[in-house]
Design a protein around this motif. Structure first.
Motif, PDB file in Angstrom:
ATOM      1  N   ALA A  11       0.835  -1.206   0.000  1.00 14.68           N
ATOM      2  CA  ALA A  11       0.000   0.000   0.000  1.00 14.68           C
ATOM      3  C   ALA A  11       0.872   1.259   0.000  1.00 14.68           C
ATOM      4  O   ALA A  11       0.572   2.230  -0.692  1.00 14.68           O
ATOM      5  CB  ALA A  11      -0.933  -0.006   1.201  1.00 14.68           C
ATOM      6  N   MET A  12       1.967   1.224   0.762  1.00 17.91           N
ATOM      7  CA  MET A  12       2.867   2.380   0.834  1.00 17.91           C
ATOM      8  C   MET A  12       3.504   2.640  -0.524  1.00 17.91           C
ATOM      9  O   MET A  12       3.568   3.778  -0.990  1.00 17.91           O
ATOM     10  CB  MET A  12       3.952   2.142   1.890  1.00 17.91           C
ATOM     11  N   TYR A  13       3.978   1.569  -1.163  1.00 21.56           N
ATOM     12  CA  TYR A  13       4.621   1.731  -2.467  1.00 21.56           C
ATOM     13  C   TYR A  13       3.633   2.260  -3.504  1.00 21.56           C
ATOM     14  O   TYR A  13       3.966   3.160  -4.280  1.00 21.56           O
ATOM     15  CB  TYR A  13       5.227   0.399  -2.929  1.00 21.56           C
ATOM     16  N   LYS A  14       2.426   1.719  -3.515  1.00 25.71           N
ATOM     17  CA  LYS A  14       1.416   2.181  -4.474  1.00 25.71           C
ATOM     18  C   LYS A  14       1.073   3.648  -4.247  1.00 25.71           C
ATOM     19  O   LYS A  14       0.932   4.415  -5.197  1.00 25.71           O
ATOM     20  CB  LYS A  14       0.148   1.330  -4.374  1.00 25.71           C
ATOM     21  N   SER A  22       1.733   6.832  -6.701  1.00 24.49           N
ATOM     22  CA  SER A  22       0.654   7.742  -7.115  1.00 24.49           C
ATOM     23  C   SER A  22       1.086   9.197  -6.940  1.00 24.49           C
ATOM     24  O   SER A  22       0.730  10.056  -7.745  1.00 24.49           O
ATOM     25  CB  SER A  22      -0.637   7.457  -6.355  1.00 24.49           C
ATOM     26  N   ILE A  23       1.883   9.467  -5.910  1.00 24.56           N
ATOM     27  CA  ILE A  23       2.422  10.828  -5.714  1.00 24.56           C
ATOM     28  C   ILE A  23       3.347  11.167  -6.879  1.00 24.56           C
ATOM     29  O   ILE A  23       3.227  12.237  -7.495  1.00 24.56           O
ATOM     30  CB  ILE A  23       3.186  10.940  -4.373  1.00 24.56           C
ATOM     31  N   VAL A  24       4.269  10.270  -7.177  1.00 31.33           N
ATOM     32  CA  VAL A  24       5.234  10.490  -8.261  1.00 31.33           C
ATOM     33  C   VAL A  24       4.507  10.708  -9.582  1.00 31.33           C
ATOM     34  O   VAL A  24       4.793  11.665 -10.318  1.00 31.33           O
ATOM     35  CB  VAL A  24       6.216   9.301  -8.369  1.00 31.33           C
ATOM     36  N   ASN A  25       3.556   9.838  -9.891  1.00 31.08           N
ATOM     37  CA  ASN A  25       2.824   9.947 -11.161  1.00 31.08           C
ATOM     38  C   ASN A  25       2.008  11.230 -11.233  1.00 31.08           C
ATOM     39  O   ASN A  25       1.940  11.871 -12.281  1.00 31.08           O
ATOM     40  CB  ASN A  25       1.925   8.729 -11.366  1.00 31.08           C
ATOM     41  N   THR A  26       1.396  11.612 -10.125  1.00 35.52           N
ATOM     42  CA  THR A  26       0.602  12.848 -10.092  1.00 35.52           C
ATOM     43  C   THR A  26       1.478  14.058 -10.385  1.00 35.52           C
ATOM     44  O   THR A  26       1.098  14.932 -11.170  1.00 35.52           O
ATOM     45  CB  THR A  26      -0.084  13.001  -8.718  1.00 35.52           C
ATOM     46  N   LYS A  71       9.385  13.415   5.662  1.00 30.91           N
ATOM     47  CA  LYS A  71       8.159  12.848   6.240  1.00 30.91           C
ATOM     48  C   LYS A  71       7.734  11.579   5.496  1.00 30.91           C
ATOM     49  O   LYS A  71       7.281  10.612   6.112  1.00 30.91           O
ATOM     50  CB  LYS A  71       7.047  13.895   6.232  1.00 30.91           C
ATOM     51  N   ILE A  72       7.905  11.580   4.201  1.00 29.93           N
ATOM     52  CA  ILE A  72       7.615  10.369   3.429  1.00 29.93           C
ATOM     53  C   ILE A  72       8.598   9.271   3.832  1.00 29.93           C
ATOM     54  O   ILE A  72       8.212   8.111   4.017  1.00 29.93           O
ATOM     55  CB  ILE A  72       7.677  10.648   1.913  1.00 29.93           C
ATOM     56  N   GLY A  73       9.852   9.641   4.007  1.00 33.19           N
ATOM     57  CA  GLY A  73      10.863   8.675   4.443  1.00 33.19           C
ATOM     58  C   GLY A  73      10.535   8.080   5.807  1.00 33.19           C
ATOM     59  O   GLY A  73      10.705   6.874   6.025  1.00 33.19           O
ATOM     60  N   SER A  95       8.612   3.392   8.930  1.00 31.55           N
ATOM     61  CA  SER A  95       7.675   2.824   9.908  1.00 31.55           C
ATOM     62  C   SER A  95       7.120   1.475   9.459  1.00 31.55           C
ATOM     63  O   SER A  95       6.598   0.723  10.278  1.00 31.55           O
ATOM     64  CB  SER A  95       6.539   3.808  10.183  1.00 31.55           C
ATOM     65  N   VAL A  96       7.222   1.162   8.170  1.00 37.44           N
ATOM     66  CA  VAL A  96       6.800  -0.153   7.673  1.00 37.44           C
ATOM     67  C   VAL A  96       8.014  -0.965   7.208  1.00 37.44           C
ATOM     68  O   VAL A  96       7.902  -1.849   6.372  1.00 37.44           O
ATOM     69  CB  VAL A  96       5.738  -0.053   6.549  1.00 37.44           C
ATOM     70  N   ASP A  97       9.171  -0.632   7.768  1.00 39.18           N
ATOM     71  CA  ASP A  97      10.424  -1.345   7.490  1.00 39.18           C
ATOM     72  C   ASP A  97      10.814  -1.323   6.016  1.00 39.18           C
ATOM     73  O   ASP A  97      11.224  -2.345   5.456  1.00 39.18           O
ATOM     74  CB  ASP A  97      10.349  -2.794   7.993  1.00 39.18           C
ATOM     75  N   MET A  98      10.707  -0.162   5.407  1.00 41.48           N
ATOM     76  CA  MET A  98      11.139   0.029   4.026  1.00 41.48           C
ATOM     77  C   MET A  98      12.199   1.122   4.011  1.00 41.48           C
ATOM     78  O   MET A  98      12.238   1.983   4.894  1.00 41.48           O
ATOM     79  CB  MET A  98       9.954   0.438   3.132  1.00 41.48           C
ATOM     80  N   LYS A  99      13.043   1.098   2.990  1.00 37.43           N
ATOM     81  CA  LYS A  99      14.065   2.131   2.843  1.00 37.43           C
ATOM     82  C   LYS A  99      13.417   3.425   2.376  1.00 37.43           C
ATOM     83  O   LYS A  99      12.449   3.421   1.626  1.00 37.43           O
ATOM     84  CB  LYS A  99      15.119   1.702   1.832  1.00 37.43           C
ATOM     85  N   LYS A 100      14.032   4.535   2.789  1.00 39.46           N
ATOM     86  CA  LYS A 100      13.546   5.855   2.377  1.00 39.46           C
ATOM     87  C   LYS A 100      13.712   6.013   0.863  1.00 39.46           C
ATOM     88  O   LYS A 100      14.772   5.734   0.335  1.00 39.46           O
ATOM     89  CB  LYS A 100      14.349   6.965   3.050  1.00 39.46           C
ATOM     90  N   PRO A 101      12.674   6.499   0.208  1.00 37.52           N
ATOM     91  CA  PRO A 101      12.825   6.780  -1.223  1.00 37.52           C
ATOM     92  C   PRO A 101      13.342   8.202  -1.423  1.00 37.52           C
ATOM     93  O   PRO A 101      13.353   9.011  -0.493  1.00 37.52           O
ATOM     94  CB  PRO A 101      11.395   6.654  -1.748  1.00 37.52           C
ATOM     95  N   SER A 102      13.765   8.498  -2.630  1.00 35.18           N
ATOM     96  CA  SER A 102      14.189   9.848  -2.976  1.00 35.18           C
ATOM     97  C   SER A 102      13.213  10.402  -3.998  1.00 35.18           C
ATOM     98  O   SER A 102      13.299  10.091  -5.193  1.00 35.18           O
ATOM     99  CB  SER A 102      15.605   9.845  -3.536  1.00 35.18           C
ATOM    100  N   LEU A 103      12.290  11.184  -3.530  1.00 36.65           N
ATOM    101  CA  LEU A 103      11.266  11.755  -4.398  1.00 36.65           C
ATOM    102  C   LEU A 103      11.892  12.650  -5.457  1.00 36.65           C
ATOM    103  O   LEU A 103      11.465  12.641  -6.615  1.00 36.65           O
ATOM    104  CB  LEU A 103      10.249  12.539  -3.553  1.00 36.65           C
TER     105      LEU A 103
END
Length: 169
Positions: free
Chosen positions: A49-52, A56-60, A150-152, A157-165
């Motif tokens: 859900a987090m990745y999707k 959606s943020i990136v695509n928007t 904040k996105i990072g 919080s769901v044990d994923m690496k921070k992305p670089s928007l």
């Protein structure tokens, strides 16, 4: 004696077929029941859900920021480029404000809502700066960085690496 053996073999065979056919009928009922239970209680995968949501943020943003990117990448932008970039930044802000955090991410909702607010504010700041003679994007970039942090935090919080928007855009 042969007749008795043949009769017993036939009876055994008939019982075996009956037992097998009874199992075949019971099995679909169990499968249907299991599928119904799964449909009633869908498993929530917060990472998915987090990745999707992130995509959606990136695509928007990518749908509306072409003119802004062209302006920022141009060596000598024209006044028309500047106007188009301002409109592009305002459009991005508007679209980002319209994004909703999915219900599956209720635990990360506060961070993600704050990140969306910061992103929209960042693009609004760029739109306003582009109306000036000498636009300066430092404050808008700082706001964008806050949104990324904040996105990072939500990702971590769901044990994923921070992305670089910034790299995605």
């Amino acid at each position: 004696m042969k007749k008795i053996w043949i009769l017993l073999t036939a009876i055994t065979f008939a019982l075996g077929l009956t037992a097998c056919s009874a199992d075949d009928k019971a099995e679909p009922e169990k499968t249907e029941k299991a599928e119904t239970e799964k449909a009633e209680q869908p498993a929530v995968n917060p990472k998915s859900a987090m990745y999707k949501f992130y995509m959606s943020i990136v695509n928007t943003i990518n749908e509306a920021d072409a003119d802004l990117n062209a302006y920022e990448g141009a060596e000598e932008p024209t006044p028309e480029d500047k106007t188009a970039a301002s409109e592009s930044a305002a459009a991005v802000a508007s679209k980002v404000e319209g994004l909703e955090v999915p219900a599956e991410l209720k635990d990360q909702k506060a961070d993600l809502d704050a990140a969306l607010k910061d992103l929209a504010e960042s693009y609004n700041m760029k739109a306003e700066e582009l109306k000036k003679d000498a636009p300066a994007f430092e404050a808008a970039d700082e706001k964008f960085t806050q949104a990324e942090e904040k996105i990072g935090a939500a990702f971590e919080s769901v044990d994923m690496k921070k992305p670089s928007l910034a790299k995605e855009l």
